[in-house]
Design an enzyme around this catalytic site. Structure first.
Site, PDB file in Angstrom:
ATOM      1  N   HIS A  35      61.896  15.936  43.936  1.00  0.00           N
ATOM      2  CA  HIS A  35      62.535  14.798  44.583  1.00  0.00           C
ATOM      3  C   HIS A  35      62.792  15.067  46.062  1.00  0.00           C
ATOM      4  CE1 HIS A  35      64.212  13.045  40.544  1.00  0.00           C
ATOM      5  NE2 HIS A  35      62.903  13.218  40.553  1.00  0.00           N
ATOM      6  N   SER A  60      58.416  10.098  40.918  1.00  0.00           N
ATOM      7  CA  SER A  60      59.680  10.261  41.623  1.00  0.00           C
ATOM      8  C   SER A  60      59.508  10.842  43.017  1.00  0.00           C
ATOM      9  CB  SER A  60      60.628  11.146  40.805  1.00  0.00           C
ATOM     10  OG  SER A  60      60.843  10.608  39.527  1.00  0.00           O
TER      11      SER A  60
END
Length: 308
Positions: A254, A209
């Site tokens: 993220h 991610s």
């Protein structure tokens, strides 16, 4: 009495008579071998030689204009993630690992675990019959910051990241060339890992991610440089950030990856076109900065918890 004149034969097809000749080497060529040139015709050998000496066209960011058109690096990255996922499921000996409902031995060894309470500096795991002692990041297991990028918690986690990687990766690989694309991808993922180590060092994280969010940041700046519309990209990024908060995913990883991608994009887009070699200098500086932050955090944790 004059001798009878015979027509020359094609140098590639000796049974074919022809009066056509290559304008470069003057060899006789038949209609099937001739290749149209700005003036006259050329033979296949001369055309091939000309292509070898022709200077390769470069993209706006220094990669070959056709380099990465097939998305080779993107496919390799997806293949590596899928292969590691299957290996993790096999290491667990249970299909429950495919749903993300359990930590596999491979996760215990390779996921990013920055710090363990109780002065525990490593995890001992039975992996395929071998006893493996894996230190946490704070105890020197820095390799986890890379290996965690290829591990996933369940098939849904894997599928989501791979779909986005496929969507964005091929475009960026075509624009940047394979080498710059791969470097930016890895640096973005590493930036996400560093952010996790700074702000969520007591958790266990894994997944591509961070690198995938880095592709968002990278594409935003690349599109701005190439005067492409970013509206759809902003919407997709916003939805993903909202999902990150709602689903409780690693927000630090993220956002850290996104910042890393923006940094790589800035290096690529703000460097003058005629000084593309500075891209690699910029990437090296970013790597040094990420390493310095990592070692600084290790020092803080060591002083606070006496880890080592």
């Amino acid at each position: 009495m004059s001798e009878e004149q015979t027509a020359p034969t094609c140098y590639r097809h000796r049974n074919r008579q022809t009066y056509l000749r290559c304008v470069r080497c003057d060899k006789p060529i038949c209609a099937d071998c001739r290749i149209d040139a700005p003036v006259g015709f050329q033979c296949p050998d001369c055309v091939a030689a000309g292509r070898r000496t022709m200077r390769q066209t470069r993209s706006s960011f220094g990669g070959g204009a056709r380099a990465g058109a097939a998305g080779t690096v993107t496919k390799v990255l997806i293949g590596a993630n899928v292969a590691v996922f299957l290996l993790a499921v096999i290491s667990a000996g249970s299909l429950a690992a495919a749903t993300g409902s359990m930590m596999t031995p491979l996760h215990l060894i390779g996921a990013e675990i920055g710090f363990l309470p109780g002065f525990q500096t490593s995890i001992t795991v039975d992996l395929f019959g071998l006893e493996v002692n894996a230190p946490v990041v704070a105890a020197g297991g820095y390799y986890r910051m890379i290996t965690a990028m290829f591990l996933h918690f369940g098939v849904i986690h894997l599928l989501f990241n791979m779909v986005v990687l496929w969507m964005l990766g091929r475009i960026l690989e075509r624009d940047l060339g394979p080498a710059r694309f791969f470097t930016a991808y890895m640096l973005s993922g590493l930036a996400g890992s560093v952010a996790v180590y700074l702000f969520s060092f007591g958790t266990s994280t894994a997944g591509a991610s961070g690198a995938v969010y880095g592709l968002f940041g990278l594409m935003i700046l690349i599109n701005r440089k190439l005067k492409r519309d970013n509206q759809g990209l902003y919407v997709l990024l916003g939805l993903n950030l909202v999902l990150t908060l709602i689903m409780g995913f690693s927000f630090a990883g993220h956002v850290g990856g996104l910042v890393g991608g923006l940094a790589c994009g800035a290096i690529l887009t703000f460097t003058p076109r005629e000084r593309r070699s500075l891209h690699w200098v910029g990437f090296a500086v970013l790597l040094v900065v990420l390493a310095a932050i990592t070692f600084f955090q290790t020092g803080l944790l060591d002083n606070q918890y006496d880890i080592v």
